[in-house]
Design an enzyme around this catalytic site. Structure first.
Site, PDB file in Angstrom:
ATOM      1  CG  HIS A  91      -1.990  -0.921   1.293  1.00 16.29           C
ATOM      2  ND1 HIS A  91      -2.261  -1.731   2.368  1.00 16.29           N
ATOM      3  CD2 HIS A  91      -2.952  -1.184   0.380  1.00 16.29           C
ATOM      4  CE1 HIS A  91      -3.333  -2.467   2.117  1.00 16.29           C
ATOM      5  NE2 HIS A  91      -3.775  -2.159   0.911  1.00 16.29           N
ATOM      6  CB  CYS A 115      -3.590  -1.476   8.756  1.00 12.04           C
ATOM      7  SG  CYS A 115      -1.898  -1.424   8.305  1.00 12.04           S
TER       8      CYS A 115
HETATM    9  C1  CIR Z   1      -3.878  -7.421   3.535  1.00  8.59           C
HETATM   10  O1  CIR Z   1      -3.011  -7.941   2.810  1.00  8.59           O
HETATM   11  O2  CIR Z   1      -4.869  -6.873   3.057  1.00  8.59           O
HETATM   12  C2  CIR Z   1      -3.708  -7.488   5.033  1.00  8.59           C
HETATM   13  N1  CIR Z   1      -3.056  -8.695   5.393  1.00  8.59           N
HETATM   14  C3  CIR Z   1      -2.890  -6.316   5.523  1.00  8.59           C
HETATM   15  C4  CIR Z   1      -3.584  -5.013   5.302  1.00  8.59           C
HETATM   16  C5  CIR Z   1      -2.799  -3.860   5.809  1.00  8.59           C
HETATM   17  N2  CIR Z   1      -3.555  -2.679   5.637  1.00  8.59           N
HETATM   18  C6  CIR Z   1      -3.048  -1.470   5.486  1.00  8.59           C
HETATM   19  O3  CIR Z   1      -1.836  -1.317   5.396  1.00  8.59           O
HETATM   20  N3  CIR Z   1      -3.879  -0.455   5.370  1.00  8.59           N
END
Ligand code: CIR
Length: 258
Positions: free
Chosen positions: A166, A253
């Site tokens: 991201h 997140c």
């Molecule tokens: C994913 O791959 O979607 C989750 N394991 C981690 C998401 C992390 N989210 C973020 O950085 N906003």
């Protein structure tokens, strides 16, 4: 109010299925109890910074649903229900809609074919960056840009450097003009005109930090980055991120903030 001044946050309690969350590499599954402790410490840190917390119940059917930042985007002016780009995460939005409506009333929504993960959206005072990535497509970015315009906020569509999950995996706003970035993000040139603090080699994981009111939350495994941020005049609170990092996640997140 400054863009990192918050009074409220939405978070979601982890379900046991979180250990099967998505990851791009070959990290082992996190330990559920340790992850839960990391999440609790994170929520306590937000409370300690003065935020009122709306804690949503665990969702066992969605392993990655503690990462509430991805299915929605909020600013004080309003909320937008996004469409996460990973197929296993798309359904999370249905479980976020009511929470947003309770707080914001009207909620705008992206349409079919439009994908944005909130992790690709970084708020700065000048503009809101929307990073195209494997999760965020141009149709989604343009739809989000239009929704933000209707809320009176300017947004700019940029490219997330390759091999980064991201946009915010590699960047966080520290103050009005300073962004903490990885070397790859610095080299991309996206933040021309901003003051950059680059994470030292081996501490790239620190770049997903979170400025909340007077404090910067940073992974506790990154002492050199702590020092750089302190030298810049900001207060740092280290938080354990060992288990959530196994799921490619950091500190922005796990909450939606406004
Ligand atoms: C994913 O791959 O979607 C989750 N394991 C981690 C998401 C992390 N989210 C973020 O950085 N906003």
């Amino acid at each position: 109010m400054r863009v990192f001044d918050f009074t409220n946050a939405i978070v979601r309690a982890p379900a046991p299925s979180v250990v099967h969350g998505l990851r791009s590499g070959s990290s082992p599954n996190p330990d559920f109890e340790k992850l839960r402790a990391e999440h609790q410490a994170y929520v306590s840190a937000l409370q300690g910074a003065g935020l009122q917390i709306d804690l949503l119940p665990p969702l066992d059917a969605f392993a990655d649903s503690i990462f509430v930042e991805d299915p929605a985007f909020v600013v004080p002016q309003g909320a937008i229900l996004l469409r996460p780009g990973a197929p296993t995460r798309l359904g999370e939005r249905e479980h976020m809609r009511d929470a947003l409506k309770r707080r914001f009333g009207r909620v705008q929504e992206l349409a079919d074919g439009e994908y944005v993960d909130g992790g690709d959206v970084l708020i700065t005072p000048k503009t809101i960056f929307i990073g195209l990535s494997r999760r965020t497509n141009r149709a989604g970015a343009e739809a989000l840009q239009a929704a933000l315009k209707s809320l009176g906020r300017d947004a700019r569509i940029v490219q997330t450097p390759a091999a980064i999950l991201h946009f915010k995996t590699a960047s966080s706003l520290l103050d009005e003009e300073t962004v903490l970035v990885t070397r790859a993000m610095a080299d991309s040139g996206v933040f021309e005109g901003y003051h950059l603090i680059v994470t030292p080699d081996g501490e790239e994981g620190a770049a997903n930090a979170l400025r909340v009111n007077g404090t910067v939350l940073v992974g506790d495994r990154f002492p050199q980055t702590h020092e750089l941020i302190r030298k810049h005049g900001l207060s740092v609170q280290g938080l354990a991120v060992t288990e959530i990092a196994k799921l490619d996640a950091g500190l922005s997140c796990m909450s939606l903030r406004w």
